[in-house]
Enzyme design. Structure first.
Site, PDB file in Angstrom:
ATOM      1  CG  HIS A  93      42.785  71.112  55.260  1.00  0.00           C
ATOM      2  ND1 HIS A  93      43.474  71.444  56.406  1.00  0.00           N
ATOM      3  CD2 HIS A  93      42.641  69.750  55.290  1.00  0.00           C
ATOM      4  CE1 HIS A  93      43.725  70.344  57.105  1.00  0.00           C
ATOM      5  NE2 HIS A  93      43.241  69.306  56.458  1.00  0.00           N
ATOM      6  CB  CYS A 129      42.441  65.832  54.728  1.00  0.00           C
ATOM      7  SG  CYS A 129      40.681  65.448  54.585  1.00  0.00           S
TER       8      CYS A 129
END
Length: 494
Positions: free
Chosen positions: A377, A396
């Protein structure tokens, strides 16, 4: 009597001339049939008392297909192909492997012995031992090149389901090829990352040792460890997106060429980003963030409890664009919750962060199937990309310039899809998902060295995986090079 003594040799010659299948007597030599019988006897020893065979079953199948005839010997000496095969095993370190695991020392001693004049009755036994031991070494070598040493029984990603790698069949095909060594080595991963690093290791080992010999040996071992991992997790695709965690980097690769490079922030050592294989099938612009329970309880809950005790006029959730939901998915007013009675063990809520400039996911997220709930992301905190040490996240991967990747993934559909710019996302954060017509393979890997733009680079072992793997493969002898400084890279010209 003297006349008969002179005549006897001529009588013998006439007798042999009368028999077309007879041979003129000479030095006693081992018949090929005797060597074949010895080979069969060695292979029948299933307890490996005569020879320390690693691939006994494969070796037996290999020789059955050849009627137990010698493969690597001719005229009672190692053949040219046998010498080529032995030389390949002797330089196993060029591939990050140890020659001793393929009988290289014992084979060289046998070859030297066969080159010396010796008792003829010993020749079949020596030839058979050399032949079988060389076959076993090559079979083991092929398995290790294909699957790695520590996962020799685990199929490589290069193998199709239900069709495991068969080293005996591979060796037989290599024997029939014009270039035996080249054909045998085709069992290695063919992807650019592996091939470039393997060739770099071979060149590295041929450079003269200097005062930094110990450091060079550590670097060679570091390359060997990375090659081992690539064999476990080889890449079968031609077009893919590759994340190398120690490099904090994402690459877009197409037909062996790197088209894009993006800097990353990955999980910190306490919550490391896992290696995985998946596919990118879609992405969402201006996404909502569903806060993982671990982050909600460890990081957000303390703020809520502190705010309640201080009777602050501000609400942490509202100030950061979060929305609170109960266990049934109903929206809740956070001021109605007695946060002092809530704990990490009893947290019957979910928290979501709405799209916007302060969203932790930034303006785009690439979700993909994986069991770890991690994804790629964007982020609005771009200053972290300038830091040399970027293992700072929860697991992440935060990505620099993500819209460029999105445009590549859409391909010809990018113009028609009207992909918004980052500025447009920030001005009007409206969630929208895009689905790829052609999904792209994604690989997250752990390689502490790589060849980048023709230059050999070494990275810090951020998760200390090299240290553990080195002990498993090589024991506690020479440890891999470990950087304790925050600078993740060391460059070397090839």
């Amino acid at each position: 009597m003297r006349f008969l003594f002179i005549l006897f040799p001529f009588i013998l010659l006439s007798l042999f001339a009368a028999r077309p299948d007879a041979a003129i007597p000479g030095p006693v030599q081992a018949a090929p049939g005797a060597t074949s019988a010895r080979i069969q006897a060695l292979l029948a020893d299933t307890l490996a008392e005569s020879l320390p065979l690693v691939q006994g079953q494969q070796a037996r199948g290999f020789y059955r297909g050849r009627a137990y005839s010698p493969t690597w010997c001719a005229a009672y000496q190692p053949s040219a192909q046998g010498r080529t095969a032995l030389a390949l095993l002797t330089r196993a370190e060029d591939f990050g492997l140890l020659p001793s695991r393929y009988h290289a020392g014992a084979l060289q001693a046998l070859a030297d012995s066969l080159a010396q004049p010796g008792a003829p009755e010993r020749q079949p036994a020596q030839l058979a031992r050399f032949d079988v031991l060389l076959t076993d070494g090559l079979l083991t070598f092929a398995v290790h090149l294909r699957r790695g040493q520590l996962r020799a029984f685990t199929p490589s990603p290069l193998e199709k389901a239900g069709v495991p790698f068969a080293p005996a069949a591979w060796l037989a095909r290599a024997l029939a090829a014009p270039d035996f060594a080249r054909a045998l080595l085709q069992c290695q991963p063919q992807q650019r990352e592996y091939q470039q690093l393997q060739q770099a290791l071979a060149r590295w080992r041929r450079q003269p040792a200097g005062p930094d010999a110990a450091q060079r040996a550590r670097r060679a071992r570091q390359m060997a460890l990375t090659l081992e991992r690539w064999r476990w997790e080889a890449i079968p695709a031609a077009d893919y997106v590759l994340v190398n965690l120690p490099a904090y980097q994402l690459e877009v690769v197409r037909h062996g060429r790197v088209l894009q490079t993006h800097r990353l922030v990955i999980g910190r050592p306490a919550s490391p980003t896992p290696t995985l294989s998946s596919r990118l099938t879609s992405f969402t612009v201006a996404p909502e963030w569903r806060v993982p329970n671990s982050i909600a309880t460890k990081e957000i809950l303390p703020h809520m409890q502190a705010g309640t005790r201080a009777t602050s006029e501000h609400n942490f959730l509202v100030d950061n664009n979060y929305t609170l939901y109960d266990a049934n998915g109903q929206r809740l007013d956070p001021t109605t919750v007695n946060w002092q009675t809530v704990s990490a063990q009893h947290f019957p809520y979910t928290i979501r962060q709405n799209a916007g400039c302060e969203n932790a996911l930034g303006n785009i997220i690439f979700r993909f199937a994986n069991p770890y709930s991690v994804y790629l992301h964007a982020t609005f905190n771009t200053s972290d990309f300038q830091k040399p040490y970027r293992a700072l996240g929860h697991g992440c991967m935060r990505m620099e310039r993500p819209m460029k990747l999105a445009a590549y993934l859409l391909g010809p559909d990018a113009a028609r899809a009207k992909l918004p710019t980052e500025a447009q996302c920030e001005a009007a954060p409206k969630p929208r998902s895009y689905y790829l017509r052609r999904p792209v393979a994604l690989y997250v890997r752990y390689a502490t060295c790589a060849v980048v733009a023709g230059q050999l680079r070494f990275y810090a072992d951020v998760y200390r995986q090299d240290e553990r793997l080195s002990q498993q493969l090589f024991g506690r002898g020479l440890a891999p090079a470990v950087s304790l400084t925050p600078n993740p890279q060391t460059h070397h010209k090839l």
